[in-house]
Design a protein around this motif. Structure first.
Motif, PDB file in Angstrom:
ATOM      1  N   GLN A  40     -17.068  -9.005  13.856  1.00 10.75           N
ATOM      2  CA  GLN A  40     -16.462  -7.709  13.496  1.00 10.75           C
ATOM      3  C   GLN A  40     -16.357  -6.837  14.735  1.00 10.75           C
ATOM      4  O   GLN A  40     -17.270  -6.830  15.579  1.00 10.75           O
ATOM      5  N   ARG A  84     -18.892   2.208  13.853  1.00 13.34           N
ATOM      6  CA  ARG A  84     -17.562   2.726  13.534  1.00 13.34           C
ATOM      7  C   ARG A  84     -17.619   4.246  13.382  1.00 13.34           C
ATOM      8  O   ARG A  84     -16.759   4.972  13.873  1.00 13.34           O
ATOM      9  N   TRP A 118     -12.036  -8.072  11.365  1.00 11.98           N
ATOM     10  CA  TRP A 118     -13.080  -9.089  11.217  1.00 11.98           C
ATOM     11  C   TRP A 118     -12.423 -10.453  11.356  1.00 11.98           C
ATOM     12  O   TRP A 118     -11.202 -10.586  11.225  1.00 11.98           O
ATOM     13  N   ARG A 149       0.842  -1.210   0.000  1.00 11.45           N
ATOM     14  CA  ARG A 149       0.000   0.000   0.000  1.00 11.45           C
ATOM     15  C   ARG A 149       0.879   1.263   0.000  1.00 11.45           C
ATOM     16  O   ARG A 149       0.507   2.297  -0.564  1.00 11.45           O
ATOM     17  N   ALA A 168      -3.206  -1.510   5.930  1.00  5.37           N
ATOM     18  CA  ALA A 168      -3.427  -0.899   4.614  1.00  5.37           C
ATOM     19  C   ALA A 168      -3.459   0.631   4.736  1.00  5.37           C
ATOM     20  O   ALA A 168      -2.779   1.347   3.984  1.00  5.37           O
ATOM     21  N   GLU A 169      -4.228   1.132   5.703  1.00  2.00           N
ATOM     22  CA  GLU A 169      -4.350   2.591   5.868  1.00  2.00           C
ATOM     23  C   GLU A 169      -3.010   3.213   6.251  1.00  2.00           C
ATOM     24  O   GLU A 169      -2.612   4.252   5.720  1.00  2.00           O
ATOM     25  N   TYR A 206     -10.228  -1.570  13.244  1.00  2.00           N
ATOM     26  CA  TYR A 206     -11.310  -2.463  12.780  1.00  2.00           C
ATOM     27  C   TYR A 206     -10.728  -3.819  12.429  1.00  2.00           C
ATOM     28  O   TYR A 206      -9.689  -3.892  11.775  1.00  2.00           O
ATOM     29  N   ASP A 256      -1.770 -11.785   0.283  1.00  2.00           N
ATOM     30  CA  ASP A 256      -2.700 -11.434   1.346  1.00  2.00           C
ATOM     31  C   ASP A 256      -2.747 -12.542   2.409  1.00  2.00           C
ATOM     32  O   ASP A 256      -2.840 -13.723   2.060  1.00  2.00           O
ATOM     33  N   HIS A 269      -4.166  -5.715  12.460  1.00  2.00           N
ATOM     34  CA  HIS A 269      -5.402  -5.761  11.689  1.00  2.00           C
ATOM     35  C   HIS A 269      -5.124  -5.345  10.254  1.00  2.00           C
ATOM     36  O   HIS A 269      -4.401  -4.375  10.007  1.00  2.00           O
ATOM     37  N   TRP A 270      -5.774  -6.022   9.346  1.00  2.00           N
ATOM     38  CA  TRP A 270      -5.596  -5.802   7.913  1.00  2.00           C
ATOM     39  C   TRP A 270      -5.840  -4.332   7.538  1.00  2.00           C
ATOM     40  O   TRP A 270      -5.026  -3.716   6.841  1.00  2.00           O
ATOM     41  N   THR A 271      -6.967  -3.794   7.981  1.00  2.00           N
ATOM     42  CA  THR A 271      -7.343  -2.444   7.553  1.00  2.00           C
ATOM     43  C   THR A 271      -6.346  -1.402   8.056  1.00  2.00           C
ATOM     44  O   THR A 271      -6.009  -0.457   7.332  1.00  2.00           O
ATOM     45  N   SER A 272      -5.862  -1.575   9.279  1.00  2.00           N
ATOM     46  CA  SER A 272      -4.884  -0.616   9.810  1.00  2.00           C
ATOM     47  C   SER A 272      -3.596  -0.680   9.005  1.00  2.00           C
ATOM     48  O   SER A 272      -2.995   0.360   8.698  1.00  2.00           O
TER      49      SER A 272
END
Ligand code: FAD
Length: 384
Positions: free
Chosen positions: A324, A365, A315, A14, A289-290, A313, A40, A284-287
């Motif tokens: 979640q 959220r 899941w 990312r 990536a962000e 976040y 992934d 966490h995946w989303t963190s």
């Protein structure tokens, strides 16, 4: 200008993509310890373990996309060995790679237990899947996400599974005691044997040895007992590493301190202004990536660096259920209301957990992000 990204997984990828999206046209070097192109991890403990699963771990992008479209120089199978922030050099396999800006995205490695498998890499997943294909009696040590997903995959094939967990409930660190106790019900309903508050003393050929001497028979033992930031290569670099787990300590902009040095993903302890400046190292995946995307923007243009106020976040998928969680479980009070578990700190909502309510979790959220009042969140959940 050279932008070096160390760690070729989600956060690193990312970072590279974000650098190009911002219009950066200089040199990018992506350094990765694994031989593989970035891939992934979440599917490794989910679809990949299914009997009819894909059987291959596919990369996010083919090599041509990385090299030709994103213009990335790949150094794979080549762990970084050191960082000199004065000379602005990353040492990779004995070679000095100069950087103007660098993102540290080396993630974490699975904590190991002699005799047990782990599940972090593509190779780990291939080995666990092969054992499941052979019909293994499985014992999972640790009732966290990955352990729970391995148990779920084994039950999906009708195989006997036991989870041994030292804590009194599953997932206690991630969701707290009350919610953890409820999630235990998902395991039991699916026929997974749960041995809670139980210490493992070792893994023997015939199975897992418990405190007290009992051996739980197993053909496959998987330890899901946490992960450790991959920062051995940064010892002596002068960066501040967290006193407990040695993750890279960053401010809220992901800066690790020295000019041009930023960190992202599972490796980074980041101050989060949304939760009273609490430093958080999220896995966490989303963190990942962000943070990867933001770290690249900030490293390449420090004047644009802004504090991240992201709501954590994650899941997890067990036995056909989607779990979640948003926010933090560190709360003064936890309440179940209208099918949602809500977390209060002071007079605001700081977290929420749902099972099989994918649309609702995002409404909470938004409330956590907006520092919404607890009374409003309770009323929304239908509990006031
Ligand atoms: P990593 O993915 O750990 O990647 C770091 C990379 O850096 C690795 O390739 C490593 O080899 C490399 N590296 C390490 N040291 C060096 C070095 N010295 N030099 C060069 N390279 C180095 N999250 C969710 O929110 N939901 C889920 O359902 C979920 N499921 C998951 C299932 C599994 C099996 C696993 C393992 C994780 C799961 N996660 C999930 C977590 C999520 O995948 C991680 O948060 C994410 O992968 C972190 O990305 P990262 O790039 O920070 O670190």
């Amino acid at each position: 200008m050279t932008f070096v990204v160390v760690g070729a997984s989600l956060a690193g990828l990312r970072a590279v993509e974000s650098a190009r999206r911002t219009g950066y046209r200089g040199r990018i070097v992506l350094v990765g310890a694994e031989e593989h192109l970035p891939y992934d991890r979440p599917p490794l403990s989910k679809a990949f373990l299914d009997a009819g699963g894909p059987g291959r771990v596919e990369p996010f992008h083919p090599e041509t996309v990385l090299r030709d479209e994103l213009g990335v120089e790949l150094m794979l199978g080549a762990p970084a060995e050191g960082l000199d922030t004065d000379a602005r050099v990353v040492t990779v396999a004995g070679t000095a790679v100069h950087y103007d800006a660098v993102v540290i995205a080396t993630g974490a490695t699975a904590r190991r237990l002699p005799g047990a498998r782990t599940l972090r890499t593509a190779e780990d997943a291939v080995a666990v899947r092969a054992a499941l294909d052979d019909g293994a009696r499985t014992v999972v040590i640790g009732a966290g996400f990955i352990g729970s997903e391995v148990a779920s995959a084994a039950r999906k094939r009708g195989l006997p599974v036991t989870i041994v967990e030292a804590a009194a409930v599953p997932l206690v660190r991630a969701v707290g005691e009350a919610a953890g106790a409820e999630l235990a019900g998902l395991h039991r309903a699916a026929g997974t044997e749960l041995r809670l508050a139980t210490e493992v003393t070792g893994v023997a050929d015939e199975g897992v040895r418990l405190a007290g001497g009992e051996v739980v028979p197993a053909d496959l033992v998987v330890a899901g007992i946490g992960a450790v930031p991959a920062t051995g290569w940064l010892e002596g670099s002068g960066l501040t590493l967290h006193e407990r787990d040695r993750g890279v300590v960053c401010d809220a902009t992901l800066s690790a301190g020295p000019p041009g040095v930023y960190a992202a993903g599972d490796v980074a302890h980041v101050v989060n202004p949304l939760f009273d400046g609490e430093p958080m190292r999220l896995e966490h995946w989303t963190s990942a990536a962000e943070q990867g995307a933001a770290a690249a923007r900030h490293a390449l243009d420090p004047a644009s660096a802004r504090a991240l106020e992201a709501v954590p976040y994650f899941w997890s998928d067990w036995y056909g259920h989607r779990i979640q969680f948003v926010g933090t479980p560190r709360a003064d009070e936890v309440v179940s209301a209208g099918g949602v578990t809500l977390y209060r700190r002071g007079d605001r909502i700081v977290g929420a957990l749902t099972v099989d309510r994918p649309r609702e979790i995002m409404k909470y959220r938004r409330r956590v992000a907006a520092r919404a009042a607890w009374a409003e969140a309770l009323a929304f959940a239908g509990a006031a």
